[in-house]
Design an enzyme around this catalytic site. Sequence first.
Site, mmCIF file in Angstrom:
data_model
loop_
_atom_site.group_PDB
_atom_site.id
_atom_site.type_symbol
_atom_site.label_atom_id
_atom_site.label_comp_id
_atom_site.label_asym_id
_atom_site.label_seq_id
_atom_site.Cartn_x
_atom_site.Cartn_y
_atom_site.Cartn_z
ATOM 1 N N ASP A 12 24.043 41.327 -1.006
ATOM 2 C CA ASP A 12 24.721 40.809 0.182
ATOM 3 C C ASP A 12 25.653 39.680 -0.230
ATOM 4 O OD1 ASP A 12 25.310 40.644 2.902
ATOM 5 O OD2 ASP A 12 23.800 39.110 3.251
ATOM 6 N N HIS A 19 33.404 32.442 8.432
ATOM 7 C CA HIS A 19 31.952 32.374 8.637
ATOM 8 C C HIS A 19 31.341 31.236 7.829
ATOM 9 C CE1 HIS A 19 27.782 33.538 9.167
ATOM 10 N NE2 HIS A 19 27.640 33.660 7.851
ATOM 11 N N ARG A 28 26.244 21.183 7.193
ATOM 12 C CA ARG A 28 26.661 20.243 6.153
ATOM 13 C C ARG A 28 27.753 19.338 6.717
ATOM 14 N NH1 ARG A 28 25.801 24.951 3.211
ATOM 15 N NH2 ARG A 28 27.985 25.572 3.348
ATOM 16 N N GLU A 86 24.013 40.102 12.066
ATOM 17 C CA GLU A 86 25.189 39.783 11.259
ATOM 18 C C GLU A 86 26.044 41.036 11.158
ATOM 19 O OE1 GLU A 86 23.885 36.069 8.401
ATOM 20 O OE2 GLU A 86 24.139 38.045 7.500
ATOM 21 N N ASP A 120 22.905 43.009 9.133
ATOM 22 C CA ASP A 120 21.923 42.277 8.340
ATOM 23 C C ASP A 120 21.185 41.293 9.252
ATOM 24 O OD1 ASP A 120 20.514 41.432 6.128
ATOM 25 O OD2 ASP A 120 22.023 39.973 5.520
#
Length: 301
Positions: A12, A19, A28, A86, A120
Amino acid sequence: MMLPGRVGDYTDFYSSREHATNVGSMFRDPNNPLLPNWKHLPVAYHGRASSIVVSGTPLLRPQGQFKANKDDAVPTFGPTRALDYELELAFVIGKNSTLGEPIPVSKAGEYIFGFLLFNDWSARDIQSWEYVPLGPFLSKNFMSSVSPWIVTTEALAPYRTEGPIQDVPVLPYLKHDSNADNPQHYDIELQVELQPQDLEGECISRTNFKYMYWSVAQQLAHHTVNGCNVSIGDLMASGTISGPARQSVGSLIELTRNGQEPLQLKNGKIRKYLEDGDTVVMKGCALRDGARVGFGEVEGK
């Protein structure tokens, strides 16, 4: 329908700049959402091939450890409270390579048989607790869903297009041939529909595969540059596909800002993340000059 191939290995990637920026800005520094390596290499991790299932297979809500509240001293164990989808495409390897021999960017197309839709599924609360230092594990390996149809690279040749400008110079093994007359990205329209149980579904996101920062040729070249070999049937997923607009993102964590801005559906329901009984349907097609190549759909409840 059945799985369209025998999946031996699955990787993956994390190749959408939008994204990665959206998620990075939430968890962050908003002013520096991308990690220093992101524009130098296609980030990826090895996933779990045994839990890849065909469209229509029902999903059992996964369990694991997570922080019920971010300030809790110890984790909680139980069913995920932040189940997400996803939106991805995956390419299928159609030719074996030799251990120790990298696949150059210029030869990558010889090994890519075709593409399929890929969901996913992700447990965001489990993921946020476990992903440091080695990355996602239980938050990802419980199930991934694929469409039963593989669209070949030959069928997609008319839909090649230019991708985003890579504004940081890449190392030579990741450079595309500047003289090539065919661009390396694909113009494939994608959408996500969400259908609560016993209610009509609605489209909640529309995006396009052409937004991906890293091309599939670069992904495969990087995957094998250390000598890793690939085998027929291996799947290489793109990572979540997101565009520049709020309604063109490929996951609920982006659409709802990690649940801080819940999604208001037309049927009156509100969603932060997926609830029991929800059905997610992903669709895709390549469309140009009246010619249409469909990907079918990948569905999971």
